[in-house]
Motif scaffolding. Structure first.
Motif, PDB file in Angstrom:
ATOM      1  N   TRP A  37       0.842  -1.213   0.000  1.00 12.97           N
ATOM      2  CA  TRP A  37       0.000   0.000   0.000  1.00 12.97           C
ATOM      3  C   TRP A  37       0.871   1.254   0.000  1.00 12.97           C
ATOM      4  O   TRP A  37       0.602   2.196  -0.739  1.00 12.97           O
ATOM      5  N   ARG A  38       1.925   1.229   0.795  1.00 16.66           N
ATOM      6  CA  ARG A  38       2.817   2.394   0.897  1.00 16.66           C
ATOM      7  C   ARG A  38       3.509   2.671  -0.423  1.00 16.66           C
ATOM      8  O   ARG A  38       3.781   3.829  -0.787  1.00 16.66           O
ATOM      9  N   ALA A  39       3.790   1.593  -1.183  1.00 13.87           N
ATOM     10  CA  ALA A  39       4.460   1.741  -2.475  1.00 13.87           C
ATOM     11  C   ALA A  39       3.489   1.986  -3.618  1.00 13.87           C
ATOM     12  O   ALA A  39       3.908   2.105  -4.779  1.00 13.87           O
ATOM     13  N   GLY A  40       2.183   2.022  -3.295  1.00 13.34           N
ATOM     14  CA  GLY A  40       1.180   2.238  -4.329  1.00 13.34           C
ATOM     15  C   GLY A  40       0.934   1.015  -5.199  1.00 13.34           C
ATOM     16  O   GLY A  40       0.383   1.124  -6.309  1.00 13.34           O
ATOM     17  N   ARG A  41       1.284  -0.158  -4.709  1.00 11.44           N
ATOM     18  CA  ARG A  41       1.143  -1.394  -5.494  1.00 11.44           C
ATOM     19  C   ARG A  41      -0.034  -2.254  -5.051  1.00 11.44           C
ATOM     20  O   ARG A  41      -0.269  -3.329  -5.607  1.00 11.44           O
ATOM     21  N   HIS A  42      -0.786  -1.825  -4.061  1.00 14.56           N
ATOM     22  CA  HIS A  42      -1.804  -2.680  -3.446  1.00 14.56           C
ATOM     23  C   HIS A  42      -2.926  -3.082  -4.393  1.00 14.56           C
ATOM     24  O   HIS A  42      -3.578  -4.098  -4.188  1.00 14.56           O
ATOM     25  N   GLN A  43      -3.152  -2.306  -5.456  1.00 14.90           N
ATOM     26  CA  GLN A  43      -4.224  -2.627  -6.394  1.00 14.90           C
ATOM     27  C   GLN A  43      -3.738  -3.377  -7.629  1.00 14.90           C
ATOM     28  O   GLN A  43      -4.546  -3.717  -8.500  1.00 14.90           O
ATOM     29  N   GLU A  44      -2.440  -3.660  -7.700  1.00 16.50           N
ATOM     30  CA  GLU A  44      -1.933  -4.383  -8.859  1.00 16.50           C
ATOM     31  C   GLU A  44      -2.562  -5.776  -8.937  1.00 16.50           C
ATOM     32  O   GLU A  44      -2.644  -6.481  -7.921  1.00 16.50           O
ATOM     33  N   PRO A  45      -3.016  -6.199 -10.118  1.00 18.37           N
ATOM     34  CA  PRO A  45      -3.596  -7.551 -10.233  1.00 18.37           C
ATOM     35  C   PRO A  45      -2.524  -8.615 -10.024  1.00 18.37           C
ATOM     36  O   PRO A  45      -1.436  -8.551 -10.602  1.00 18.37           O
ATOM     37  N   ALA A  46      -2.847  -9.574  -9.173  1.00 20.54           N
ATOM     38  CA  ALA A  46      -1.892 -10.626  -8.843  1.00 20.54           C
ATOM     39  C   ALA A  46      -2.605 -11.972  -8.809  1.00 20.54           C
ATOM     40  O   ALA A  46      -3.825 -12.047  -8.612  1.00 20.54           O
ATOM     41  N   VAL A  47      -1.831 -13.032  -8.993  1.00 18.81           N
ATOM     42  CA  VAL A  47      -2.370 -14.394  -8.969  1.00 18.81           C
ATOM     43  C   VAL A  47      -1.492 -15.259  -8.061  1.00 18.81           C
ATOM     44  O   VAL A  47      -0.264 -15.284  -8.210  1.00 18.81           O
ATOM     45  N   PHE A  48      -2.132 -15.940  -7.125  1.00 21.48           N
ATOM     46  CA  PHE A  48      -1.460 -16.919  -6.272  1.00 21.48           C
ATOM     47  C   PHE A  48      -2.047 -18.306  -6.549  1.00 21.48           C
ATOM     48  O   PHE A  48      -3.202 -18.420  -6.966  1.00 21.48           O
TER      49      PHE A  48
END
Length: 553
Positions: A37-48
């Motif tokens: 969140w701090r890096a502004g990446r929290h909304q990036e689409p990801a797959v686990f």
């Protein structure tokens, strides 16, 4: 022995929310989420992906379980004000207050879950679940999803092995609540032992929540609490036709005749045991199944049972059977069955032909398998410790690994090849032969066209660089979309329906993969394109391209 019907779904939902709130996770999930969140990446689409590395118990398969709990967890996932305030107290003081505002609005409306159906036979290295969504959210889900799948699949697989060891005829009773790892372990064990192939449970709460048949009669403490016939009350029992009969006198007369028939010494019969049996039979004339080894099976317990059971039969009631809990159960069961046959013939009582013998004495998978090698008359077996604690293997070892971010594949390249992951968003297909048995699971990139029946398919085995080819008769897609946009899109089945699915899936498996000892290894492979992607990433890492870039600047 009685069953508790019903499937109170609201109670099940409430139970899961109470047992698995969003805070039931590891702290580092929140520290990573904050850093994203701090890096502004929290909304990036990801797959686990979620998978396990080795089949449990040295076997050839596992049963996938826990999906319904995962779906209910995702559906209700949100942080309360109380949750957020606690997180504020445990995260470092420098944490930006706006992060806690972000958490308050967090849910799984952006999450998509693709999964193998619950109760499906699965194998090591096959990604059984794919979790896609905003990076911070899907990271926060890791520990909870692993917790819900790991033990459920392990104990379900353990139960399936017990069922294979016991064979199809013998009924299996799960009775491990008192030996389980806490209340939730006991409840989970009851549910997934039933799905794995057990017929009944002693766990009343599991019966209430999941509709599992519940059974139980008496313990040794009940028998030993009585000392004489003076403690029997009431002393009468109504016959099926309504007549009131002196039950003690009737039983005593029959006991004398049983002793003559079996040439037994009446002086060795324990009066307190007889009193316990009488009292219980008066309370439950149609559910009479006592434990008969509190003192001596041959000299007291069996004789007392036969007398009470004959009295019940004479009055038009139907006794159920006996429980053996110690000693050589196989030998005892043969003796008991022989006595039942003698009583049936001598007293002309047909109910003795259908009496059951239940064995309960610290059964393990190996002792269960031994029953099939020895002559015995045991109709049902109660299993506790070795089933619910999974003493042969304590963890399935499921892992949850990142495979894609922003549409780009991600791979863990470890010095230990066993811990390397397979990158990219994928699809999983099961290939079946002409005999209807599955023989190969192939993992492909999601963008690839699926394999087709009757057409050759090239594939690679793990850590091999030579392709192989096979032509399947049937092809099934293993995973399906079960949760999207905050909604469950998969039919939530009750325990009985899921049990039927699990047993059906096991039936499709080739016997060589179901062997309890030295099973054939089921083949799990990757497609040509996925193998090529893995090789390219491994070469890139070997070339140390990123290190060279850092050193040159």
């Amino acid at each position: 022995m009685a069953a508790v019907p019903g499937d109170p779904r609201l109670a099940v939902d409430r139970s899961l929310r109470e047992r698995v709130p969003p805070l039931l996770t590891d702290l580092y999930q929140f520290t990573m989420a904050y850093a994203y969140w701090r890096a502004g990446r929290h909304q990036e689409p990801a797959v686990f992906e979620l998978f396990f590395r080795d089949n449990p118990f040295g076997g050839g398969f596992s049963l996938f379980a826990g999906l319904q709990d995962c779906l209910q967890f995702l559906r209700s996932f949100h942080f309360t004000d109380e949750d957020v305030e606690f997180l504020r107290s445990v995260l470092p003081p420098v944490t930006d207050p706006a992060f806690f505002t972000f958490l308050k609005c967090l849910d799984c409306s952006g999450v998509t879950l693709r999964s193998v159906p619950e109760g499906t036979v699965v194998f090591a290295r096959v990604p059984v679940m794919e979790v896609a969504g905003p990076l911070a959210v899907v990271q926060l889900l890791e520990t909870s999803l692993l917790c819900l799948v790991n033990y459920a699949s392990l104990v379900c697989s353990n139960a399936a092995r017990f069922r294979l060891a016991a064979g199809p005829r013998r009924r299996l009773l799960e009775m491990g609540l008192r030996r389980a790892q806490g209340p939730d372990g006991g409840l989970t064990a009851s549910r997934y032992s039933y799905i794995g192939g057990f017929d009944m449970t002693s766990n009343v709460q599991a019966g209430f929540l999941f509709g599992i048949p519940v059974v139980g009669t008496m313990a040794h403490s009940y028998v030993t609490s009585f000392t004489s016939l003076e403690e029997v009350w009431p002393q009468t029992l109504n016959a099926a036709n309504g007549d009131q009969v002196d039950f003690i006198s009737l039983t005593k007369g029959l006991l004398a005749r049983v002793c003559v028939l079996l040439k037994a010494e009446a002086g060795k019969i324990h009066e307190g045991e007889l009193a316990a049996f009488l009292t219980y039979a008066i309370a439950y004339p149609h559910n009479f199944l006592p434990v008969i080894d509190s003192y001596s099976v041959d000299c007291s317990g069996l004789l007392n049972f036969c007398a009470v059971a004959l009295a019940l039969s004479e009055l038009g009631h139907r006794p159920v059977g006996v429980r053996l809990d110690s000693g050589d159960l196989c030998r005892q069961s043969l003796n008991v069955r022989q006595v039942f046959k003698l009583c049936s013939e001598h007293f002309s009582v047909s109910t003795f032909d259908s009496l059951i013998i239940v064995g309960t004495n610290s059964f393990s998978e190996s002792t269960m398998a031994d029953l099939n090698k020895k002559e015995n008359e045991i109709d049902a077996v109660g299993v506790g410790t070795h089933l619910v604690t999974c003493s042969k293997q304590t963890s399935l070892g499921c892992v949850y690994k990142l495979v894609e971010v922003r549409g780009r594949p991600r791979m863990k390249v470890s010095e230990d090849p066993e811990k390397s992951t397979v990158p990219g968003k994928k699809a999983v297909y099961r290939l079946l032969g002409t005999d209807g048995h599955p023989f190969l699971d192939v993992v492909c990139l999601a963008v690839e066209p699926p394999p087709k029946p009757g057409q050759p398919l090239s594939y690679y085995l793990r850590e091999e660089d030579t392709s192989r080819s096979v032509t399947p008769t049937q092809v099934t897609c293993l995973r399906q979309e079960v949760f999207t946009k905050g909604q469950v899109t998969y039919p939530l089945c009750n325990a009985k329906e899921t049990r039927a699915n699990a047993q059906s899936s096991l039936q499709t498996l080739d016997p060589k993969h179901k062997r309890l000892q030295d099973p054939d290894v089921y083949t799990v492979a990757v497609s040509e394109k996925l193998h090529k992607l893995v090789s390219e990433i491994q070469r890139s890492c070997t070339n140390n391209s990123s290190t060279n870039f850092l050193l040159s600047n």
